[in-house]
Design a protein around this motif. Sequence first.
Motif, PDB file in Angstrom:
ATOM      1  N   VAL A  83      -3.431 -10.319   0.647  1.00  0.00           N
ATOM      2  CA  VAL A  83      -4.042  -9.217   1.394  1.00  0.00           C
ATOM      3  C   VAL A  83      -3.785  -9.392   2.893  1.00  0.00           C
ATOM      4  O   VAL A  83      -3.457  -8.432   3.600  1.00  0.00           O
ATOM      5  CB  VAL A  83      -5.566  -9.142   1.108  1.00  0.00           C
ATOM      6  CG1 VAL A  83      -6.254  -8.220   2.100  1.00  0.00           C
ATOM      7  CG2 VAL A  83      -5.807  -8.670  -0.307  1.00  0.00           C
ATOM      8  N   THR A  84      -3.903 -10.635   3.368  1.00  0.00           N
ATOM      9  CA  THR A  84      -3.663 -10.897   4.787  1.00  0.00           C
ATOM     10  C   THR A  84      -2.232 -10.531   5.172  1.00  0.00           C
ATOM     11  O   THR A  84      -1.996  -9.884   6.204  1.00  0.00           O
ATOM     12  CB  THR A  84      -3.896 -12.389   5.097  1.00  0.00           C
ATOM     13  OG1 THR A  84      -5.169 -12.755   4.591  1.00  0.00           O
ATOM     14  CG2 THR A  84      -3.828 -12.673   6.570  1.00  0.00           C
ATOM     15  N   ALA A  85      -1.297 -10.940   4.329  1.00  0.00           N
ATOM     16  CA  ALA A  85       0.104 -10.639   4.618  1.00  0.00           C
ATOM     17  C   ALA A  85       0.336  -9.131   4.636  1.00  0.00           C
ATOM     18  O   ALA A  85       1.000  -8.604   5.539  1.00  0.00           O
ATOM     19  CB  ALA A  85       1.005 -11.304   3.567  1.00  0.00           C
ATOM     20  N   ARG A 106      -1.877  -6.741   5.178  1.00  0.00           N
ATOM     21  CA  ARG A 106      -2.571  -6.120   6.300  1.00  0.00           C
ATOM     22  C   ARG A 106      -1.759  -6.303   7.581  1.00  0.00           C
ATOM     23  O   ARG A 106      -1.574  -5.374   8.360  1.00  0.00           O
ATOM     24  CB  ARG A 106      -3.952  -6.769   6.459  1.00  0.00           C
ATOM     25  CG  ARG A 106      -4.765  -6.117   7.540  1.00  0.00           C
ATOM     26  CD  ARG A 106      -6.141  -6.689   7.625  1.00  0.00           C
ATOM     27  NE  ARG A 106      -6.912  -5.956   8.631  1.00  0.00           N
ATOM     28  CZ  ARG A 106      -8.036  -6.393   9.147  1.00  0.00           C
ATOM     29  NH1 ARG A 106      -8.547  -7.529   8.747  1.00  0.00           N
ATOM     30  NH2 ARG A 106      -8.658  -5.680  10.061  1.00  0.00           N
ATOM     31  N   SER A 107      -1.285  -7.522   7.761  1.00  0.00           N
ATOM     32  CA  SER A 107      -0.524  -7.848   8.956  1.00  0.00           C
ATOM     33  C   SER A 107       0.773  -7.023   9.012  1.00  0.00           C
ATOM     34  O   SER A 107       1.109  -6.426  10.036  1.00  0.00           O
ATOM     35  CB  SER A 107      -0.192  -9.335   8.897  1.00  0.00           C
ATOM     36  OG  SER A 107      -0.311  -9.907  10.143  1.00  0.00           O
ATOM     37  N   THR A 108       1.482  -7.005   7.874  1.00  0.00           N
ATOM     38  CA  THR A 108       2.750  -6.288   7.817  1.00  0.00           C
ATOM     39  C   THR A 108       2.548  -4.798   8.000  1.00  0.00           C
ATOM     40  O   THR A 108       3.264  -4.136   8.770  1.00  0.00           O
ATOM     41  CB  THR A 108       3.428  -6.551   6.450  1.00  0.00           C
ATOM     42  OG1 THR A 108       3.416  -7.950   6.205  1.00  0.00           O
ATOM     43  CG2 THR A 108       4.853  -6.052   6.454  1.00  0.00           C
ATOM     44  N   SER A 165       0.204  -3.212   9.538  1.00  0.00           N
ATOM     45  CA  SER A 165      -0.154  -2.778  10.892  1.00  0.00           C
ATOM     46  C   SER A 165       1.037  -2.865  11.839  1.00  0.00           C
ATOM     47  O   SER A 165       1.104  -2.137  12.817  1.00  0.00           O
ATOM     48  CB  SER A 165      -1.376  -3.543  11.400  1.00  0.00           C
ATOM     49  OG  SER A 165      -1.024  -4.864  11.707  1.00  0.00           O
ATOM     50  N   ILE A 166       1.996  -3.734  11.532  1.00  0.00           N
ATOM     51  CA  ILE A 166       3.235  -3.737  12.333  1.00  0.00           C
ATOM     52  C   ILE A 166       4.004  -2.451  12.062  1.00  0.00           C
ATOM     53  O   ILE A 166       4.519  -1.802  12.985  1.00  0.00           O
ATOM     54  CB  ILE A 166       4.113  -4.959  11.974  1.00  0.00           C
ATOM     55  CG1 ILE A 166       3.422  -6.243  12.408  1.00  0.00           C
ATOM     56  CG2 ILE A 166       5.492  -4.851  12.620  1.00  0.00           C
ATOM     57  CD1 ILE A 166       4.094  -7.509  11.900  1.00  0.00           C
ATOM     58  N   PHE A 209      10.186  -5.673   6.642  1.00  0.00           N
ATOM     59  CA  PHE A 209       8.740  -5.547   6.429  1.00  0.00           C
ATOM     60  C   PHE A 209       8.414  -4.637   5.252  1.00  0.00           C
ATOM     61  O   PHE A 209       7.450  -4.857   4.535  1.00  0.00           O
ATOM     62  CB  PHE A 209       8.048  -5.070   7.714  1.00  0.00           C
ATOM     63  CG  PHE A 209       7.947  -6.161   8.748  1.00  0.00           C
ATOM     64  CD1 PHE A 209       7.485  -7.424   8.390  1.00  0.00           C
ATOM     65  CD2 PHE A 209       8.319  -5.952  10.078  1.00  0.00           C
ATOM     66  CE1 PHE A 209       7.385  -8.444   9.326  1.00  0.00           C
ATOM     67  CE2 PHE A 209       8.231  -6.971  11.012  1.00  0.00           C
ATOM     68  CZ  PHE A 209       7.766  -8.220  10.639  1.00  0.00           C
ATOM     69  N   ASN A 247       8.886  -6.814   2.311  1.00  0.00           N
ATOM     70  CA  ASN A 247       7.767  -7.757   2.186  1.00  0.00           C
ATOM     71  C   ASN A 247       6.516  -7.104   1.618  1.00  0.00           C
ATOM     72  O   ASN A 247       5.829  -7.654   0.767  1.00  0.00           O
ATOM     73  CB  ASN A 247       7.410  -8.343   3.564  1.00  0.00           C
ATOM     74  CG  ASN A 247       8.433  -9.356   4.007  1.00  0.00           C
ATOM     75  OD1 ASN A 247       9.384  -9.641   3.289  1.00  0.00           O
ATOM     76  ND2 ASN A 247       8.255  -9.883   5.217  1.00  0.00           N
ATOM     77  N   ASP A 297       4.633  -8.053  -1.696  1.00  0.00           N
ATOM     78  CA  ASP A 297       3.243  -8.516  -1.646  1.00  0.00           C
ATOM     79  C   ASP A 297       2.328  -7.624  -2.466  1.00  0.00           C
ATOM     80  O   ASP A 297       1.381  -8.101  -3.081  1.00  0.00           O
ATOM     81  CB  ASP A 297       2.750  -8.556  -0.199  1.00  0.00           C
ATOM     82  CG  ASP A 297       3.263  -9.786   0.522  1.00  0.00           C
ATOM     83  OD1 ASP A 297       3.623 -10.754  -0.166  1.00  0.00           O
ATOM     84  OD2 ASP A 297       3.308  -9.763   1.769  1.00  0.00           O
TER      85      ASP A 297
END
Lengths: 435, 122
Positions: free
Chosen positions: A147-149, A151-153, A155-156, A171, A174, A178
């Motif tokens: 989930v962290t990955a 969320r991070s991806t 938002s980029i 991305f 990814n 994910d």
Amino acid sequence: MPESSIIGTRIRENRLLRGLRQSELAKAVGISPSYLNLIEHNRRRIGGKILLEIAATLNVEPSVLSQGAEAALIAGLQEAARRDVEGNSAEQDRLEEFAGRFPGWAKLLVDLHRRSEELEHSVKALTDRLAHDPHLAESIHEVLSVVTAIRSTASILVDPKPLEPEWQNRFHRNINEDSRRLAEGAKALAQYLDAAPGSESDIRSPQDELDTFLSENRYHFTPLEIGGGATVDDILDVDQFLTLPAAIEMARTVLKQYEADAHRVHYGELLAEIEKRGVAPIELADAMNVNPATIFRRLATLPEEHVGPIGLAICDGSGTLLLRKPFDGFLVTRMSGSCPLWPLYRVLAQPDVPLQMRLQQVGRDARPVTAMAVAERVGPMQFNVPPTLRAYMLVVPMSVTDEAECLVEVGTSCRVCSREGCLSRREPSAMQSGF
Amino acid sequence: MGKRVLIIEDEPNIIEAISFILSRDGWSVKTHSNGHDAMDVVRARSPDLIILDVMLPGKSGYDILEEIRADVTFGEIPVLMLTARGQRKDREMAERAGASRYMTKPFSNSDVLEAVRELAQP
């Protein structure tokens, strides 16, 4: 002795049940009515011939009078009384009278007590599961990481700042990867939680399920014996009792071992050797040219009608029970740690040296037993590497020829053990003194 | 700025995303993904700031943090710890081990950026 006092009460109950007068019964068995009166009021010990004759006259099995179902009932009542935290001060001195006169009520009370214990255990298991279940923690960690990955991806990707096409592609890839992992992780987690018996009333640990699975199969798997024609997977496929993934894995390990043992020690040959030598694991191991642990495991899989009752406990180097096959009269519990006086634990100090002891557990339903134990190394021997150990303990009824003097008193688990002055005690006994 | 950050984390796509946002913010980013030799990498890279995951293959993030704090050269370096567990016990463990800041997954990019910028203030 409480035992004899139950007998008198029980004779009286049975006599009244059949509408016999004291004098009639006394005459039938050839004793004076006043002597019978003393017996019935538990003021005279009774045994042997008179007991047999009374039983015959009352048309009941002698064991109904001498031990019967009431012993279990009384043990249950005592247990309930010990757990009485409300201070109801149950009349323990009249416990046998109560069980004898109101067996139905007594049974109900014991059942309710057992049920409340089970529920308490379930609540504990449920709490433990959330706090300590490594599989659950691992799954949640996995899901959170993905989930962290994502969320991070994500938002980029939505950031208004321009992104070079190759980064964007990367991305996108990814996030796709994910999201698939997340879907799998979430599904696995849901399955795991689903398999956790939440819908049913009993919350069971994998060990509980393994125990049920083995005991429902009576610890014997004919299809895995030579010529049985089935594989471990065949058995697991049709099984109804295993639901937790961990329990299935544990059962698989046990069955694989069973299969290997069955090939090393053939069923028919083992029975033939037992015919010659008796349930003597060390001699049997020698005769069949396998290590004792194999024989220990193998003996515990034999049907009771051929070899009599055989109990088995297996533990690892930490003393944690890996497997237990219950034995009537010698209690092995997973609930709260066992008694360190058992030979099961003693043999861990000296691997490959078998130990045989006559044991008597402290407790009402306990019977004298012969316990045989041995610890063995698991895996290959290596220089300077301490061995991984497994300890095995077989429990069989003590034969009548065995010397009773060398009987060693051991416990079950500290909480339910009244053994006094015990150096091995971990926690105070919940039993009232004087029992 | 051109300051150096070392990310020690085993989840490749987290590494990639965080590396990207930090690079874009002007950081020089190096990454490492296992616990065994993390301390060697710290010495070799000589970063100005470390982002450290708690659950790493080979060695726990807490142990690595203790090694960092015990090191003569890097003892004072700001360390941002990442974990998937937000329990009070974990937070306390991180504080005791000497974490400069502690962040629970799933965090947002802006959380990380903000924390890193703050920690980089002299």
